[in-house]
Motif scaffolding. Sequence first.
Motif, short mmCIF file in Angstrom:
data_model
loop_
_atom_site.label_atom_id
_atom_site.label_comp_id
_atom_site.label_asym_id
_atom_site.label_seq_id
_atom_site.Cartn_x
_atom_site.Cartn_y
_atom_site.Cartn_z
N THR A 66 0.80 -1.28 -0.08
CA THR A 66 0.19 -0.04 -0.06
C THR A 66 0.88 1.18 0.06
O THR A 66 0.31 2.37 -0.11
N ALA A 67 2.22 1.22 0.08
CA ALA A 67 2.93 2.26 0.27
C ALA A 67 2.96 3.23 -1.04
O ALA A 67 2.88 2.68 -2.19
N GLN A 68 2.77 4.61 -0.74
CA GLN A 68 2.96 5.47 -1.86
C GLN A 68 4.22 5.78 -2.47
O GLN A 68 5.12 5.61 -1.94
N PRO A 90 7.05 5.29 -9.93
CA PRO A 90 5.76 5.03 -9.28
C PRO A 90 4.76 4.71 -10.19
O PRO A 90 3.59 4.06 -9.95
N ASN A 91 4.73 5.44 -11.51
CA ASN A 91 3.53 5.04 -12.45
C ASN A 91 3.68 3.96 -13.32
O ASN A 91 2.77 3.69 -14.14
N GLY A 92 4.87 3.17 -13.26
CA GLY A 92 4.95 1.96 -13.90
C GLY A 92 5.96 2.27 -15.03
O GLY A 92 6.29 1.31 -15.97
N ALA A 93 6.15 3.54 -15.44
CA ALA A 93 7.04 3.78 -16.46
C ALA A 93 8.42 3.24 -16.11
O ALA A 93 9.03 3.32 -15.21
N VAL A 94 9.12 2.48 -17.17
CA VAL A 94 10.39 1.94 -17.00
C VAL A 94 11.30 2.33 -18.20
O VAL A 94 11.09 2.57 -19.33
N LEU A 120 5.49 -6.88 -8.09
CA LEU A 120 6.65 -6.54 -7.60
C LEU A 120 6.46 -5.96 -6.26
O LEU A 120 7.52 -6.47 -5.17
N ARG A 121 5.46 -5.36 -5.89
CA ARG A 121 5.34 -4.94 -4.59
C ARG A 121 5.14 -6.30 -3.35
O ARG A 121 5.77 -6.31 -2.56
N TYR A 137 29.09 -9.43 0.33
CA TYR A 137 30.59 -9.42 -0.54
C TYR A 137 31.41 -10.56 -0.25
O TYR A 137 31.74 -10.82 0.99
N SER A 138 32.18 -11.02 -1.14
CA SER A 138 33.24 -11.85 -0.92
C SER A 138 34.33 -11.03 -1.31
O SER A 138 34.43 -9.95 -2.08
N PRO A 139 35.55 -11.34 -0.75
CA PRO A 139 37.03 -10.63 -1.08
C PRO A 139 37.45 -11.02 -2.39
O PRO A 139 38.41 -10.44 -2.69
N ASP A 140 36.80 -11.82 -3.21
CA ASP A 140 37.48 -11.96 -4.80
C ASP A 140 37.14 -10.71 -5.24
O ASP A 140 36.40 -10.01 -5.53
N ALA A 141 38.28 -10.37 -6.17
CA ALA A 141 38.38 -9.50 -7.02
C ALA A 141 37.48 -9.71 -8.51
O ALA A 141 37.32 -10.68 -8.69
N ASP A 142 36.95 -8.37 -9.11
CA ASP A 142 36.35 -8.52 -10.45
C ASP A 142 35.01 -9.25 -10.02
O ASP A 142 34.17 -9.10 -9.05
N GLY A 143 34.68 -10.22 -11.10
CA GLY A 143 33.28 -10.88 -10.80
C GLY A 143 32.17 -10.26 -11.35
O GLY A 143 32.22 -9.23 -11.82
N THR A 144 31.13 -10.39 -10.58
CA THR A 144 29.99 -10.00 -10.88
C THR A 144 29.28 -9.28 -9.37
O THR A 144 29.44 -9.57 -8.46
N GLN A 145 28.62 -7.90 -9.94
CA GLN A 145 28.21 -7.06 -8.90
C GLN A 145 26.79 -6.83 -9.04
O GLN A 145 26.41 -6.74 -10.34
N ARG A 146 25.79 -6.61 -8.27
CA ARG A 146 24.45 -6.17 -8.44
C ARG A 146 23.84 -5.34 -7.40
O ARG A 146 24.58 -5.60 -6.22
N PHE A 147 23.00 -4.84 -7.53
CA PHE A 147 22.39 -3.72 -6.58
C PHE A 147 21.05 -3.45 -6.77
O PHE A 147 20.36 -3.85 -7.94
N VAL A 148 20.12 -3.31 -5.61
CA VAL A 148 18.68 -2.76 -5.58
C VAL A 148 18.72 -1.61 -4.90
O VAL A 148 19.36 -1.53 -3.96
N LYS A 149 17.83 -0.82 -5.32
CA LYS A 149 17.51 0.43 -4.70
C LYS A 149 15.73 0.59 -4.68
O LYS A 149 15.32 0.57 -5.61
N VAL A 150 15.31 0.72 -3.49
CA VAL A 150 14.01 1.02 -3.38
C VAL A 150 13.44 2.11 -2.47
O VAL A 150 13.84 2.57 -1.52
N GLU A 151 12.47 2.72 -2.89
CA GLU A 151 11.99 3.81 -2.33
C GLU A 151 10.72 3.92 -2.16
O GLU A 151 9.91 3.43 -3.32
N ALA A 152 10.05 4.04 -1.10
CA ALA A 152 8.68 3.88 -0.92
C ALA A 152 8.12 4.62 0.54
O ALA A 152 8.74 4.54 1.62
#
Length: 207
Positions: A66-68, A90-94, A120-121, A137-152
Amino acid sequence: MKMRSKRAIFSSIIVLLLLAFVGYLRGWFTSEGIWAQTEAFSENHWPFKTEDDPASYDAAGVDFLTAQGLAFTWGDGSGWHGYDVVKVQPNGAVTYTFQPQNATWKQAQFTIDAATQQALRQLLKDIDYWRLKKAYYSPDADGTQRFVKVEAAGKRKAVYCSNHFPAEVIRIKQFVEARIIAPNSAAIGKAVPVVVTIQNAETEDFK
């Protein structure tokens, strides 16, 4: 009689512990949950460390259903070479910015429907997103990184992963690929070239 009473109490405690354990794991014993755990295990590097995010606890009362003003950002790739980024407003535009096979960066724009936004909610609620660590995170160099950011509802939280991905983050990855990217292949096929620089690239956290 005392011995029987002690045994009964002990048995009751065992049953309660088992029920609590099953309840905790119930959400993961689905095809989706098992898939996420399997993929996370195959990708993860060991050992790994985490960073707590005390600032997120004041957002624990925010109900994703229900978060705006829910805004969502997903980045997948490399902190060195750049991230493919999906931003949902917030309006579904990607806006989907990506680099196909190290070629020119491209950007596509489309809209996801209300059902996908609600899904998604629900996912963010199911994985208890607010309770995730700030970093894995692991101490390995390089590899794969990912992130998530959420505002609500005026709150925001970022999660960063480098070479180690909890099953919750893998579930987000699966959702983005299956429910946002794949159904909009036509729009993505019409993506236009863009210039991505250090100055305008999406950041891994909230600056």
